[in-house]
Design a protein around this motif. Structure first.
Motif, PDB file in Angstrom:
ATOM      1  N   ALA A   1     -27.534  15.950 -16.037  1.00  0.00           N
ATOM      2  CA  ALA A   1     -27.576  17.214 -15.298  1.00  0.00           C
ATOM      3  C   ALA A   1     -26.463  18.130 -15.809  1.00  0.00           C
ATOM      4  O   ALA A   1     -25.380  17.668 -16.157  1.00  0.00           O
ATOM      5  N   LYS A   2     -26.787  19.458 -15.873  1.00  0.00           N
ATOM      6  CA  LYS A   2     -25.790  20.428 -16.334  1.00  0.00           C
ATOM      7  C   LYS A   2     -25.439  21.324 -15.158  1.00  0.00           C
ATOM      8  O   LYS A   2     -26.327  21.897 -14.532  1.00  0.00           O
ATOM      9  N   THR A   3     -24.160  21.444 -14.853  1.00  0.00           N
ATOM     10  CA  THR A   3     -23.749  22.195 -13.668  1.00  0.00           C
ATOM     11  C   THR A   3     -22.865  23.378 -14.059  1.00  0.00           C
ATOM     12  O   THR A   3     -21.966  23.249 -14.892  1.00  0.00           O
TER      13      THR A   3
ATOM     14  N   THR B   1     -22.392  26.055  -6.962  1.00  0.00           N
ATOM     15  CA  THR B   1     -22.816  25.600  -8.288  1.00  0.00           C
ATOM     16  C   THR B   1     -24.337  25.643  -8.421  1.00  0.00           C
ATOM     17  O   THR B   1     -25.071  25.543  -7.437  1.00  0.00           O
ATOM     18  N   VAL B   2     -24.773  25.793  -9.678  1.00  0.00           N
ATOM     19  CA  VAL B   2     -26.192  25.690 -10.040  1.00  0.00           C
ATOM     20  C   VAL B   2     -26.313  24.477 -10.951  1.00  0.00           C
ATOM     21  O   VAL B   2     -25.613  24.399 -11.969  1.00  0.00           O
ATOM     22  N   THR B   3     -27.183  23.540 -10.592  1.00  0.00           N
ATOM     23  CA  THR B   3     -27.362  22.345 -11.422  1.00  0.00           C
ATOM     24  C   THR B   3     -28.774  22.304 -11.989  1.00  0.00           C
ATOM     25  O   THR B   3     -29.751  22.454 -11.249  1.00  0.00           O
ATOM     26  N   GLN B   4     -28.840  22.145 -13.304  1.00  0.00           N
ATOM     27  CA  GLN B   4     -30.149  22.015 -13.972  1.00  0.00           C
ATOM     28  C   GLN B   4     -30.550  20.551 -13.971  1.00  0.00           C
ATOM     29  O   GLN B   4     -29.806  19.695 -14.435  1.00  0.00           O
ATOM     30  N   LYS B   5     -31.760  20.299 -13.455  1.00  0.00           N
ATOM     31  CA  LYS B   5     -32.271  18.930 -13.408  1.00  0.00           C
ATOM     32  C   LYS B   5     -33.319  18.747 -14.490  1.00  0.00           C
ATOM     33  O   LYS B   5     -34.339  19.447 -14.484  1.00  0.00           O
ATOM     34  N   SER B   6     -33.069  17.831 -15.379  1.00  0.00           N
ATOM     35  CA  SER B   6     -34.093  17.514 -16.390  1.00  0.00           C
ATOM     36  C   SER B   6     -33.915  16.054 -16.758  1.00  0.00           C
ATOM     37  O   SER B   6     -33.092  15.353 -16.155  1.00  0.00           O
ATOM     38  N   ALA B   7     -34.664  15.601 -17.766  1.00  0.00           N
ATOM     39  CA  ALA B   7     -34.630  14.182 -18.106  1.00  0.00           C
ATOM     40  C   ALA B   7     -33.219  13.744 -18.513  1.00  0.00           C
ATOM     41  O   ALA B   7     -32.785  12.646 -18.192  1.00  0.00           O
TER      42      ALA B   7
END
Ligand code: NAI
Ligand code: CS2
Length: 490
Positions: free
Chosen positions: A111-113, A102-108
């Motif tokens: 998280a979107k995986t 999986t690729v997880t986007q980290k932001s405020a």
């Protein structure tokens, strides 16, 4: 690496509550939460069309995801055979997972995986060199992509192929392949014998004119080892340059543990990144290619304006934050951005010193680019470590800083921010308490002990110095740098 097998049943992991968590693979993928974005193609049915050399975190969060998205948009048979030229780590993570991760986007926000299905297998070159050559020589392979780090190109002083590099020297003496050049040469020999042409070699490393550099270095290697093959390579292969951009910090055990708790499935191959992603590719392919544009890539005639802006503004600022932040005991990029003096220096470096050295493409907005870079650097969720960026500085600073300094030497512009950063790097490579992770660490430390405080600056950036092929500082600049270095060493 966080967590660990329970010991009771392989493939099961102990979660924080003592619950057993299964490992991600083709059999358990159905139990991922519904909000995980999944491939919409039949993953296992796709053939490989790409071999990737250097299957680290960045490839998995960038080119592999673009390829996965292109297949989800309808393209077929573009799975990737990943190759590690060094360690078995990524193979050991992905093989038990049937290549899935999986690729997880980290932001405020939340998280979107996404689940990525484009990696079919991972080969470990030292364990099975024949399999690597066979994959590169396969008729199904149309493209070889590379993220082998800057040092993987084995350049010596002045950018020429370093024939004293251990791996290259072994290969030129007729030994087994060990660098990208040995593997590519053996595969090309087979492709030539089999009448297979049309191979695209696509560098995705942070080098200036990465395609041209790969072409020049590979042809230099072939000229020395097999001139006929050099002619075949020049006639049959293309080397697009590309600008690749997505900040991908090295995965930590804490990342993996938190993800396993959120997903209820353990993914040892997971990568974590920001939402932003950009890929600008020179449109010179020798044969077939995935429709990466359907996944957001830009295919252009000239990558140069995008690549120089990225290297000098983003990467230039990154390296400055790394050395200036580490010398103040800071750990993360967002912490460096919260430090008044560093933030101001980074602003000047990007907006004044780097931006004014560039020739933007029509419509390329460098001020807007700097604004977005600041937002990306400020992202505390990313936890991007300064030590990761500080690594291999000798391979990075020519294209990140020295080209900008050389430009302003001609046009008379001042570069106080870049000089401050350069002084910080010079002190960093002295060693001492800092762990210098750099292929030239030994030579740099030796230079320091031979030249001392009085001679180190000219020995690095003066006439005849180690970096003189990129930039030769004049006398006033050398004196200024010496004062900055001395002030740090008091
Ligand atoms: P990583 O450490 O996860 O992976 C590095 C890969 O390069 C590994 O497969 C390793 O075996 C291989 N490698 C290292 N030294 C080598 C050598 N001398 N010869 C052959 N292979 C070698 O690093 P990551 O994050 O994947 O980054 C790799 C490269 O990708 C960077 O150096 C840079 O050029 C490019 N890149 C990275 C970005 C990031 O944010 N991580 C973003 C943009 C580009
Ligand atoms: C960083 C880059 O590690 C480094 O040297 O500057 O990997 C940076 O994160 C990427 O180029 C962003 O695209």
């Amino acid at each position: 690496m966080g967590g660990g097998t329970t010991g009771a049943r392989p493939g099961l992991w102990a979660g924080q509550e003592g619950l057993q968590i299964v490992r991600l693979n083709a059999g358990t993928v159905h139990s991922l939460p519904a909000d995980v974005i999944r491939p919409s193609y039949a993953v296992a049915e796709q053939k490989c069309g790409i071999v990737h050399l250097g299957i680290g975190a960045f490839h998995r969060a960038h080119q592999a995801e673009y390829t996965d998205l292109a297949m989800s948009q309808g393209d077929r048979d573009w799975r990737i055979c990943g190759v590690s030229l060094r360690s078995a780590g990524v193979r050991n993570q992905l093989e038990p997972q049937d290549g899935l991760y999986t690729v997880t986007q980290k932001s405020a926000g939340a998280a979107k995986t996404s689940l990525v299905g484009s990696i079919a297998q991972v080969l470990v070159a030292p364990e099975n060199p024949e399999a690597v050559v066979a994959a590169l020589a396969s008729a199904d392979t149309h493209i070889v992509t590379l993220t082998v780090t800057e040092k993987g190109y084995c350049q010596g002083a002045g950018g020429a192929l370093d024939e004293t590099n251990e791996a290259v020297a072994t290969e030129l003496a007729g030994g087994d392949p060990a660098s990208i050049y040995g593997y590519l040469a053996q595969a090309m020999e087979r492709r030539k014998a089999a009448g297979l042409g049309a191979l695209t070699l696509l560098s995705c490393d942070n080098l200036a004119q990465n395609g041209k550099q790969l072409e020049r270095l590979l042809l230099a290697f072939l000229e020395r080892s097999n001139p006929e093959l050099a002619a075949w390579c020049a006639a049959n292969c293309t080397f697009p340059s590309s600008m690749v951009d997505r900040i991908v910090p090295a995965t930590t055990g804490k990342d993996l543990d938190l993800l396993a708790e959120r997903l209820g499935v353990r993914d040892e191959g997971a990568v974590f990144t920001e939402a932003f992603s950009q890929w600008v590719i020179e449109d010179v392919f020798a044969g077939a290619r995935p429709k990466w544009e359907n996944a957001g890539a830009q295919l252009v005639q000239d990558v140069h304006p995008y690549e120089t802006a990225k290297l000098r503004m983003l990467n230039g600022a990154h390296s400055a934050m790394a050395y200036l932040g580490l010398e103040r005991g800071l750990v993360f990029v967002h912490e460096a951005m919260q430090h008044d003096a560093i933030r101001q220096l980074v602003g000047r470096l990007m907006r004044v010193e780097a931006a004014s050295s560039l020739s933007p493409a029509p419509g390329q907005d460098l001020a807007g680019y700097a604004d977005r870079l600041k937002e990306r650097f400020d992202n505390p969720a990313l936890e991007h470590r300064l030590v990761q960026i500080a690594m291999d500085g000798s391979q990075k600073i020519p294209q990140r800083w020295l080209e900008t300094l050389a430009f302003h030497q001609q046009d008379g512009g001042d570069c106080p921010a870049l000089l401050e950063a350069l002084a910080s790097w010079i002190v960093h490579v002295r060693g001492g308490s800092a762990n210098v992770n750099d292929p030239m660490a030994g030579r740099l430390a030796q230079l320091w002990s031979e030249e001392g405080m009085a001679g180190i600056v000219p020995a690095l950036v003066g006439r005849g110095g180690m970096f003189a092929s990129s930039y030769i500082a004049d006398e006033p600049t050398i004196s200024h740098l010496q004062r900055l270095v001395a002030a740090r060493s008091d």
